[in-house]
Design an enzyme around this catalytic site. Structure first.
Site, PDB file in Angstrom:
ATOM      1  N   TRP A 105     -69.655  59.319 -61.830  1.00 52.49           N
ATOM      2  CA  TRP A 105     -68.754  59.554 -60.695  1.00 52.49           C
ATOM      3  C   TRP A 105     -69.556  59.960 -59.466  1.00 52.49           C
ATOM      4  O   TRP A 105     -69.250  59.553 -58.342  1.00 52.49           O
ATOM      5  CB  TRP A 105     -67.693  60.592 -61.046  1.00 52.49           C
ATOM      6  CG  TRP A 105     -66.752  60.093 -62.097  1.00 52.49           C
ATOM      7  CD1 TRP A 105     -66.622  60.546 -63.375  1.00 52.49           C
ATOM      8  CD2 TRP A 105     -65.826  58.998 -61.968  1.00 52.49           C
ATOM      9  NE1 TRP A 105     -65.680  59.815 -64.044  1.00 52.49           N
ATOM     10  CE2 TRP A 105     -65.177  58.860 -63.216  1.00 52.49           C
ATOM     11  CE3 TRP A 105     -65.483  58.123 -60.936  1.00 52.49           C
ATOM     12  CZ2 TRP A 105     -64.197  57.882 -63.451  1.00 52.49           C
ATOM     13  CZ3 TRP A 105     -64.509  57.146 -61.172  1.00 52.49           C
ATOM     14  CH2 TRP A 105     -63.887  57.043 -62.410  1.00 52.49           C
ATOM     15  N   ASP A 175     -66.677  67.450 -55.527  1.00 49.06           N
ATOM     16  CA  ASP A 175     -65.713  66.680 -56.317  1.00 49.06           C
ATOM     17  C   ASP A 175     -65.419  67.522 -57.551  1.00 49.06           C
ATOM     18  O   ASP A 175     -66.231  67.618 -58.467  1.00 49.06           O
ATOM     19  CB  ASP A 175     -66.304  65.324 -56.720  1.00 49.06           C
ATOM     20  CG  ASP A 175     -65.381  64.554 -57.678  1.00 49.06           C
ATOM     21  OD1 ASP A 175     -64.288  65.060 -57.993  1.00 49.06           O
ATOM     22  OD2 ASP A 175     -65.772  63.449 -58.115  1.00 49.06           O
ATOM     23  N   LYS A 199     -55.835  65.828 -64.161  1.00 52.03           N
ATOM     24  CA  LYS A 199     -56.516  66.473 -65.293  1.00 52.03           C
ATOM     25  C   LYS A 199     -56.028  67.914 -65.442  1.00 52.03           C
ATOM     26  O   LYS A 199     -55.467  68.283 -66.455  1.00 52.03           O
ATOM     27  CB  LYS A 199     -58.020  66.416 -65.107  1.00 52.03           C
ATOM     28  CG  LYS A 199     -58.521  64.963 -65.024  1.00 52.03           C
ATOM     29  CD  LYS A 199     -59.964  64.910 -64.609  1.00 52.03           C
ATOM     30  CE  LYS A 199     -60.370  63.533 -64.146  1.00 52.03           C
ATOM     31  NZ  LYS A 199     -60.159  62.467 -65.110  1.00 52.03           N
TER      32      LYS A 199
HETATM   33  N1  PMP Z   1     -64.519  62.139 -60.026  1.00 46.33           N
HETATM   34  C1  PMP Z   1     -64.488  62.605 -61.282  1.00 46.33           C
HETATM   35  C2  PMP Z   1     -65.374  63.742 -61.657  1.00 46.33           C
HETATM   36  C3  PMP Z   1     -63.599  62.051 -62.217  1.00 46.33           C
HETATM   37  O1  PMP Z   1     -63.561  62.513 -63.463  1.00 46.33           O
HETATM   38  C4  PMP Z   1     -62.755  60.978 -61.820  1.00 46.33           C
HETATM   39  C5  PMP Z   1     -61.753  60.356 -62.757  1.00 46.33           C
HETATM   40  N2  PMP Z   1     -61.974  60.444 -64.078  1.00 46.33           N
HETATM   41  C6  PMP Z   1     -62.870  60.504 -60.520  1.00 46.33           C
HETATM   42  C7  PMP Z   1     -63.738  61.120 -59.649  1.00 46.33           C
HETATM   43  C8  PMP Z   1     -62.020  59.359 -60.041  1.00 46.33           C
HETATM   44  O2  PMP Z   1     -60.740  59.833 -59.878  1.00 46.33           O
HETATM   45  P1  PMP Z   1     -59.501  58.922 -59.469  1.00 46.33           P
HETATM   46  O3  PMP Z   1     -59.179  58.081 -60.627  1.00 46.33           O
HETATM   47  O4  PMP Z   1     -58.448  59.960 -59.140  1.00 46.33           O
HETATM   48  O5  PMP Z   1     -59.895  58.133 -58.279  1.00 46.33           O
END
Ligand code: PMP
Length: 363
Positions: A105, A175, A199
């Site tokens: 991510w 994030d 989450k």
């Molecule tokens: N950052 C992290 C740390 C994540 O775990 C996730 C989703 N698992 C995301 C970003 C992406 O999130 P989204 O699907 O809400 O765009």
């Protein structure tokens, strides 16, 4: 379906929600008290919705200790949209942003930022397969950087910053998609915190952004209105129709968190749940944790079986025993137990029992 039919849901997200929240939402679905309509049917400009949004924000501010220097914004597009909005708003032409690479991510966030300006990787643990986060003295910060980006919890590889780094003058951008509100956070020391709600905070569809007010003003007026923090702030997150149901449910989760005693209390429970699982993994030669101690996540516990040939069977038998969602992310394999705030302690105990039993029968 009654609550007793519910299985233990280890999904990484969208993830388990607190049962009292689901029960209340179910009751309100036909008619909100004193409104006579469901929250799915009322205007986002109605008094009833104003109250829902204001209360959700007030409860969040109280829980996380958010002061007047920061806006609370309810946006859409997920954390992935924040990967783009952060540089679009905060990275001026010719500027440099520092990124820590601690998992997939974080890499995606950096790749998106590189479309808008210069990205400097100030620390990376990719050569160690992201099995740990960097130590504070490993960060090579750029003097005058527009901001420093950190992924506080790495959902896929199961690592978490034990404490967030100090970044001096450069605002820290976090994030926190997978650990927001799992423990107290020093919002005053942070420029911007963001996360999809699905989450720890509520259902998919709403993205929480906590941003220092002066940073919200940085984005150029030429940006699309829906992608500019200042516009969302000016309109109280209602420049256009917000995800009303997701914000309503987010509000119920905030109230539930307050009922649990707040973030320090929830952290105690989270530490206890994670320790129980890591103890089971460390106490057996049959299992092996994948994150290095010192960087282990409280939220996503990742582990392998020494005999990887047994893993498909492990996940399948666990699922048959009512333990769902234990398969690791497709990019890394193995097992992952996501145990966010709402995941019950009884579910951790059930997994530990199952692991012992599986080892006895297959070890
Ligand atoms: N950052 C992290 C740390 C994540 O775990 C996730 C989703 N698992 C995301 C970003 C992406 O999130 P989204 O699907 O809400 O765009």
């Amino acid at each position: 379906m009654s609550s007793t039919d519910r299985i233990f849901n280890f999904s990484a997200g969208p993830a388990v929600l607190p049962e009292p929240v689901l029960a209340e939402a179910k009751q309100d679905l036909m008619s909100l008290p004193d409104v006579g309509m469901s929250v799915l049917e009322i205007s986002h400009r109605s008094k009833a919705f104003d109250q829902i949004l204001e209360q959700a924000e007030a409860d969040l501010r109280e829980l996380a200790g958010i002061g007047d220097d920061h806006h609370v914004l309810f946006l859409q597009g997920g954390a992935s949209q924040q990967f783009a909005m952060v540089p679009m708003n905060l990275l001026e032409a010719g500027g440099v942003a520092d990124y820590t690479l601690t998992g997939s991510w974080a890499k995606k966030a950096a790749a998106e930022a590189a479309k808008f300006g210069t990205v400097h990787v100030c620390a990376s643990t990719e050569s160690e397969s992201f099995t740990r986060v960097p130590a504070p003295d490993e960060l090579r910060l750029t003097p005058g950087a527009a901001y420093v980006h950190v992924t506080s919890n790495n959902t896929i590889c199961g690592t978490e910053w034990p404490v967030l780094p100090s970044t001096g003058e450069a605002p820290l951008v976090v994030d926190a998609s997978s650990d927001l509100l799992s423990r107290p956070i020093d919002v005053a020391a942070t420029g911007l915190i963001y996360g999809g709600a699905q989450k720890n905070l509520g259902p998919a569809g709403v993205t929480l952004v906590i941003i220092r007010k002066d940073l919200a003003e940085r984005g150029a007026e030429t940006l699309p209105a829906t992608l500019r923090y200042a516009v969302a702030a000016q309109h109280g997150s209602r420049y256009n129709t917000p995800p009303v149901f997701a914000i309503y449910l987010f509000g119920l989760v905030m109230r539930w968190l307050k009922d649990q005693g707040g973030l320090a209390a929830i952290e105690t429970v989270n530490r206890r749940k994670a320790a129980r699982l890591y103890d089971a993994i460390d106490g057996s030669a049959f299992y092996r944790g994948t994150a290095q101690p010192g960087s282990r996540s409280m939220m996503n516990v990742t582990f392998r079986l020494r005999d990887e040939g047994l893993e498909a069977r492990f996940v399948q038998e666990a699922s048959a025993a009512g333990l769902s969602g234990l398969k690791g992310h497709r990019s890394v394999g193995g097992q992952r137990a996501s145990i966010y705030n709402a995941f019950p302690e009884a579910g951790v105990a059930a997994l530990v029992d199952f692991m012992g039993e599986f080892e006895r029968t297959h070890g």
